[in-house]
Motif scaffolding. Structure first.
Motif, PDB file in Angstrom:
ATOM      1  N   THR A  37       0.866  -1.189   0.000  1.00 54.89           N
ATOM      2  CA  THR A  37       0.000   0.000   0.000  1.00 54.89           C
ATOM      3  C   THR A  37       0.894   1.228   0.000  1.00 54.89           C
ATOM      4  O   THR A  37       1.673   1.435   0.951  1.00 54.89           O
ATOM      5  CB  THR A  37      -0.906   0.001   1.236  1.00 54.89           C
ATOM      6  N   PHE A  38       0.793   1.980  -1.086  1.00 54.84           N
ATOM      7  CA  PHE A  38       1.663   3.146  -1.288  1.00 54.84           C
ATOM      8  C   PHE A  38       3.136   2.753  -1.148  1.00 54.84           C
ATOM      9  O   PHE A  38       3.938   3.463  -0.548  1.00 54.84           O
ATOM     10  CB  PHE A  38       1.299   4.275  -0.322  1.00 54.84           C
ATOM     11  N   TRP A  56      -4.197   0.256  -8.526  1.00 56.69           N
ATOM     12  CA  TRP A  56      -3.001   1.102  -8.516  1.00 56.69           C
ATOM     13  C   TRP A  56      -3.431   2.547  -8.689  1.00 56.69           C
ATOM     14  O   TRP A  56      -4.386   2.820  -9.423  1.00 56.69           O
ATOM     15  CB  TRP A  56      -2.100   0.666  -9.675  1.00 56.69           C
ATOM     16  N   PRO A  57      -2.833   3.531  -8.021  1.00 56.79           N
ATOM     17  CA  PRO A  57      -1.566   3.485  -7.271  1.00 56.79           C
ATOM     18  C   PRO A  57      -1.713   3.219  -5.787  1.00 56.79           C
ATOM     19  O   PRO A  57      -0.752   3.367  -5.033  1.00 56.79           O
ATOM     20  CB  PRO A  57      -0.997   4.864  -7.519  1.00 56.79           C
ATOM     21  N   PHE A  58      -2.922   2.860  -5.337  1.00 63.33           N
ATOM     22  CA  PHE A  58      -3.121   2.641  -3.900  1.00 63.33           C
ATOM     23  C   PHE A  58      -2.446   1.351  -3.430  1.00 63.33           C
ATOM     24  O   PHE A  58      -1.732   1.338  -2.425  1.00 63.33           O
ATOM     25  CB  PHE A  58      -4.632   2.619  -3.595  1.00 63.33           C
ATOM     26  N   GLN A  59      -2.719   0.275  -4.135  1.00 67.80           N
ATOM     27  CA  GLN A  59      -2.123  -1.008  -3.773  1.00 67.80           C
ATOM     28  C   GLN A  59      -1.569  -1.701  -5.024  1.00 67.80           C
ATOM     29  O   GLN A  59      -2.045  -1.471  -6.135  1.00 67.80           O
ATOM     30  CB  GLN A  59      -3.152  -1.917  -3.092  1.00 67.80           C
TER      31      GLN A  59
END
Length: 301
Positions: A37-38, A56-59
């Protein structure tokens, strides 16, 4: 109207597939995964199945092969405790045990192989430096310590690989042994001397055994000869005693002795049928002159 409806349906389907691709991923039986995550690992997955994540881009998902990998070290030279150089290589079996640590420290299988090779090289040189040359190459099986050396290399390699890289090292075996040309000549020379020493020992034992057998045979021969000579001496003594008795009788009756001797001589001469013309005055044929031969008329001549 129908055409617009079809277009909208296709667009919605593609959008759904894209969203599914962004939020879902699959882990197979021979894989493990890490969710970040990030950019920071937040979840480790070891069981196979379908999993969900934020797009993406979170996980982001990282999937690794968790099967056992084989890694054979370079065939390189090192030194034993007694200062002799030897060339050998080992085979290591390892797999990813903790995917989160693995991702943080290494990240790829190629880098993992290079790190495992470095660990094995460091510890195998250190362990081998604590053992004598005869622990690996010897004519005596009791001197060989392959299992001990392999265990002493595996233990620190497995501990450090698990702690630093999240890797489980399952086994380690010595696969090849070699000697530099100079060492090979010395080893063969030593083996040759050892074989010559053993051969000389066998020859000495054989000669000692042969000497023992010959001495025993001579002793038995001397005993047999001595016994035979004693028996012959006894028989000769008995014969001499018997002859002495006959001689004593013959001395008392000289004429009888001469008569018997003449008869014995005639018996030997006239064993077979034969015609002999001799003078009857010559002994022992003078006996024939005393024998009366009967005639047809009954008188003797």
């Amino acid at each position: 109207m129908k055409k617009n409806y079809l277009t909208i349906s296709i667009a919605a389907l593609l959008t759904g597939v894209l969203l599914l691709f962004l939020v879902a991923f699959q882990v197979s039986v021979n894989q493990c995964a890490v969710i970040t995550t990030f950019g920071k690992p937040t979840r480790s997955i070891k069981e196979p199945g379908l999993y969900w994540k934020l797009p993406w881009p979170f996980q982001k998902s990282y999937i690794f092969d968790s099967r056992i990998m084989l890694n054979e070290s370079v065939f390189e030279e090192t030194y034993t405790k007694d200062g002799k150089n030897i060339i050998f290589s080992v085979c290591v079996g390892w797999n990813i045990e903790d995917a989160e640590i693995f991702l943080k420290s290494i990240g790829t299988l190629d880098d993992a192989q290079r790190n495992i090779e470095g660990l094995v090289r460091t510890y195998k040189n250190g362990v081998l430096g604590q053992h004598y040359f005869s622990s690996l190459i010897s004519t005596s099986e009791a001197d060989l310590q392959f299992d001990t050396i392999e265990h002493e290399i595996l233990t620190p390699v497995a501990a450090e690989a698990a702690e630093r890289y999240g890797i489980k090292v399952s086994f380690l075996y010595i696969t090849r042994l070699g000697l530099p040309e100079e060492t090979t000549v010395k080893v063969f020379e030593r083996m040759k001397k050892e074989r010559e020493r053993i051969a000389e020992q066998f020859r000495s034992e054989g000669e000692a055994r042969a000497t023992e057998i010959k001495a025993k045979a001579r002793s038995e021969r001397d005993q047999v000869i001595a016994k035979a000579e004693a028996e012959a001496k006894r028989i000769r003594g008995e014969g001499d005693a018997a002859a002495a008795e006959y001689y004593a009788i013959f001395e008392e009756h000289t004429e009888l002795a001469v008569f018997l001797k003449k008869l014995e001589t005639l018996r030997e001469i006239l064993k077979q049928r034969s015609t002999v013309i001799l003078d009857t005055s010559t002994p022992p044929f003078d006996l024939l002159d005393t024998i009366e031969i009967p005639t047809k008329h009954g008188d003797a001549k």
